[in-house]
Design a protein around this motif. Structure first.
Motif, PDB file in Angstrom:
ATOM      1  N   ILE A  44       0.852  -1.370  -0.024  1.00 50.40           N
ATOM      2  CA  ILE A  44       0.022   0.184  -0.190  1.00 50.40           C
ATOM      3  C   ILE A  44       0.853   1.165   0.036  1.00 50.40           C
ATOM      4  CG2 ILE A  44      -1.812   1.485   1.350  1.00 50.40           C
ATOM      5  CD1 ILE A  44      -2.840  -1.362   2.418  1.00 50.40           C
ATOM      6  N   LEU A  45       1.997   1.243   0.856  1.00 49.93           N
ATOM      7  CA  LEU A  45       2.726   2.486   0.927  1.00 49.93           C
ATOM      8  C   LEU A  45       3.548   2.598  -0.367  1.00 49.93           C
ATOM      9  CD1 LEU A  45       4.228   4.444   2.350  1.00 49.93           C
ATOM     10  CD2 LEU A  45       6.105   2.889   3.122  1.00 49.93           C
ATOM     11  N   VAL A  46       4.034   1.502  -1.163  1.00 54.53           N
ATOM     12  CA  VAL A  46       4.926   1.921  -2.334  1.00 54.53           C
ATOM     13  C   VAL A  46       3.781   2.032  -3.433  1.00 54.53           C
ATOM     14  CG1 VAL A  46       5.747   0.487  -4.425  1.00 54.53           C
ATOM     15  CG2 VAL A  46       6.246  -0.032  -1.997  1.00 54.53           C
ATOM     16  N   ALA A  47       2.510   1.634  -3.372  1.00 54.96           N
ATOM     17  CA  ALA A  47       1.286   2.175  -4.444  1.00 54.96           C
ATOM     18  C   ALA A  47       1.108   3.539  -4.231  1.00 54.96           C
ATOM     19  CB  ALA A  47       0.437   1.031  -4.648  1.00 54.96           C
ATOM     20  N   ASP A  48       1.096   4.019  -3.093  1.00 57.27           N
ATOM     21  CA  ASP A  48       0.724   5.146  -2.557  1.00 57.27           C
ATOM     22  C   ASP A  48       1.584   6.425  -2.849  1.00 57.27           C
ATOM     23  OD1 ASP A  48      -1.720   6.813  -2.081  1.00 57.27           O
ATOM     24  OD2 ASP A  48      -1.248   6.731  -0.045  1.00 57.27           O
ATOM     25  N   LEU A  49       2.940   5.721  -2.799  1.00 53.34           N
ATOM     26  CA  LEU A  49       3.925   6.832  -3.187  1.00 53.34           C
ATOM     27  C   LEU A  49       3.931   7.015  -4.666  1.00 53.34           C
ATOM     28  CD1 LEU A  49       6.911   5.501  -0.908  1.00 53.34           C
ATOM     29  CD2 LEU A  49       6.049   7.893  -0.987  1.00 53.34           C
ATOM     30  N   VAL A  50       3.679   5.956  -5.504  1.00 53.55           N
ATOM     31  CA  VAL A  50       3.447   6.363  -6.753  1.00 53.55           C
ATOM     32  C   VAL A  50       2.273   7.109  -7.208  1.00 53.55           C
ATOM     33  CG1 VAL A  50       3.273   5.316  -9.185  1.00 53.55           C
ATOM     34  CG2 VAL A  50       4.699   4.191  -7.330  1.00 53.55           C
ATOM     35  N   GLN A  51       1.256   6.580  -6.597  1.00 49.02           N
ATOM     36  CA  GLN A  51      -0.091   7.578  -6.648  1.00 49.02           C
ATOM     37  C   GLN A  51      -0.133   8.842  -6.429  1.00 49.02           C
ATOM     38  OE1 GLN A  51      -3.183   5.713  -7.498  1.00 49.02           O
ATOM     39  NE2 GLN A  51      -4.341   7.677  -7.469  1.00 49.02           N
ATOM     40  N   TYR A  52       0.600   9.136  -5.323  1.00 49.11           N
ATOM     41  CA  TYR A  52       0.999  10.556  -4.952  1.00 49.11           C
ATOM     42  C   TYR A  52       1.351  11.313  -5.881  1.00 49.11           C
ATOM     43  CZ  TYR A  52       2.555  14.803  -2.611  1.00 49.11           C
ATOM     44  OH  TYR A  52       3.026  16.050  -2.133  1.00 49.11           O
ATOM     45  N   TRP A  53       2.885  10.849  -6.381  1.00 49.88           N
ATOM     46  CA  TRP A  53       3.526  11.759  -7.569  1.00 49.88           C
ATOM     47  C   TRP A  53       2.905  11.718  -8.741  1.00 49.88           C
ATOM     48  CZ3 TRP A  53       6.631  15.187  -5.729  1.00 49.88           C
ATOM     49  CH2 TRP A  53       6.986  15.007  -4.447  1.00 49.88           C
ATOM     50  N   THR A  54       2.070  10.820  -9.039  1.00 48.02           N
ATOM     51  CA  THR A  54       1.387  10.485 -10.437  1.00 48.02           C
ATOM     52  C   THR A  54       0.206  11.608 -10.349  1.00 48.02           C
ATOM     53  OG1 THR A  54       1.854   8.488 -10.660  1.00 48.02           O
ATOM     54  CG2 THR A  54       0.242   9.015 -11.971  1.00 48.02           C
ATOM     55  N   HIS A  55      -0.554  11.555  -9.044  1.00 51.86           N
ATOM     56  CA  HIS A  55      -1.615  12.407  -9.021  1.00 51.86           C
ATOM     57  C   HIS A  55      -1.313  13.836  -8.792  1.00 51.86           C
ATOM     58  CE1 HIS A  55      -5.520  12.807  -6.586  1.00 51.86           C
ATOM     59  NE2 HIS A  55      -5.523  13.808  -7.513  1.00 51.86           N
ATOM     60  N   ARG A  56      -0.100  14.131  -8.325  1.00 50.53           N
ATOM     61  CA  ARG A  56       0.529  15.393  -8.265  1.00 50.53           C
ATOM     62  C   ARG A  56       0.850  16.019  -9.819  1.00 50.53           C
ATOM     63  NH1 ARG A  56       4.529  17.490  -3.801  1.00 50.53           N
ATOM     64  NH2 ARG A  56       4.736  20.049  -4.355  1.00 50.53           N
TER      65      ARG A  56
END
Length: 382
Positions: free
Chosen positions: A208-220
């Motif tokens: 979840i942490l790895v996916a959310d880090l990617v999600q965060y920067w992609t979303h940004r």
């Protein structure tokens, strides 16, 4: 009858009580889902998702289909006998009868090929049934705002929901091929062995942490890169937050985000049990965080993403623009300095500032390719 059904499908707001409309809509919904379920039983090779077929208990699915037919037909017949919205319940009863004549829950399923092209009709049926039963109940039990189930623009979001679910087969196919082609070289047995040797709960937290880090920067990036914002603006154009709002997403954004988020999951080699648990959490949180619910998790709101946290992300309020990017862990936004800071408990308005994204599925599909930014500026100045 067809004129009244069309008027109902184009309307929004609270439904009249005590005249058979609410129960008629429930019966019609069950009838449509039952008919689609019967079709999925008839053509499983083309209408069901291979990844889900391995998880099915066919007997349980038959029972779900049976009770959907019985409840939908019973409600419709009851309204017809009492002369309550016969045009609506009559339509539901016709579809229930048609589904029963096509075999109902007794449709036999023989051997069929697994490598055929397909659309995810089964995923659409199950997720729509689950979402309406669970999240509408939660929204009525713990509402943030008093709003109708059929709020304005629900038709657009339901179309997004259906298209994105029916396209799940194509999306998964493209995603898997893209990941194999782009990142297959990066797979290391040592890394995968270490990951798969982790205790389940640690591995689940890590995925979840790895996916959310990617999600965060992609979303940004979707917010800060103008070309990408063209796609993401479609998602932000929703003006009413509820369980269906998160479905408003351009198919190209859905595909790109899925590839980027699943890439590290593929490279690191998480076990099937961990990935399955992650998918369940993602599926729930993606809907729940858009839902029209008021929950108070106390200090946990600084650690995990809640509906309040994500509602701020969809706000037009000045302090909320380009903030709260995380999908699972709120502490990422606090860590990177992008968390909303406001004295107000909830945002005032939702949607794109300037309201320049058109309503309607096809208009929103075309929007990234035809939008002229100067028009958005003109509208904000009006």
């Amino acid at each position: 009858m067809f004129k009244k059904l069309n008027q109902l499908s184009e309307s929004s707001g609270h439904m009249p009580r005590g005249v058979g409309v609410v129960s008629g809509v429930i019966a019609l919904g069950l009838a449509i889902l039952s008919l689609l379920g019967v079709l999925a039983f008839h053509f499983p090779a083309y209408l069901t998702t291979p990844e889900l077929r391995k998880l099915y208990d066919v007997d349980v699915l038959r029972q779900i289909l049976f009770w959907s037919l019985m409840n939908g037909g019973g409600i419709a017949l009851f309204n017809i006998i009492l002369d309550r919205a016969r045009w609506l319940s009559g339509s539901a009863f016709f579809l229930i009868t048609l589904a029963a004549m096509m075999g109902g829950h007794r449709v036999p399923v023989g051997d069929f090929a697994d490598n055929t092209p397909y659309i995810g009709l089964d995923w659409l049926i199950l997720d729509l049934l689950k979402s309406t039963v669970i999240f509408i109940f939660i929204e009525k039990l713990f509402p943030h705002r008093q709003q109708a189930v059929f709020r304005p623009e629900w038709q657009t979001d339901l179309t997004h929901f259906m298209v994105n679910h029916l396209a799940v087969g194509l999306v998964l196919l493209i995603t898997n091929h893209a990941l194999q082609g782009m990142f297959g070289w990066a797979v290391k047995d040592g890394i995968q062995g270490w990951i798969q040797g982790l205790p389940f709960w640690i591995a689940l937290f890590l995925i979840i942490l790895v996916a959310d880090l990617v999600q965060y920067w992609t979303h940004r990036a979707y917010h800060e890169v103008p070309l990408l914002w063209r796609l993401h603006a479609v998602h932000h154009s929703v003006k009413s937050m509820d369980w269906l709002a998160g479905s408003r997403q351009h198919i190209l954004e859905l595909l790109a985000t899925r590839v980027l988020v699943l890439a590290p999951v593929f490279i690191l080699g998480f076990s099937k049990d961990v990935i399955d648990a992650y998918i369940i959490i993602v599926g729930f949180q993606a809907v729940f965080n858009h839902a029209n619910v008021r929950v108070n998790l106390g200090p946990l709101k600084y650690l995990i993403v809640t509906p309040n946290f994500h509602h701020w992300h969809h706000s037009q309020d000045a302090e909320a623009l380009d903030r709260n990017y995380a999908a699972h862990f709120a502490f990422l936004d606090h860590l990177f300095g992008t968390a909303v800071k406001s004295d107000k408990p909830w945002p005032s308005e939702y949607g794109v500032l300037g309201d320049y994204v058109p309503n309607g599925f096809w208009k929103q599909f075309r929007f990234p390719f035809v939008w002229r930014p100067e028009k958005a500026v003109e509208k904000q100045e009006e």
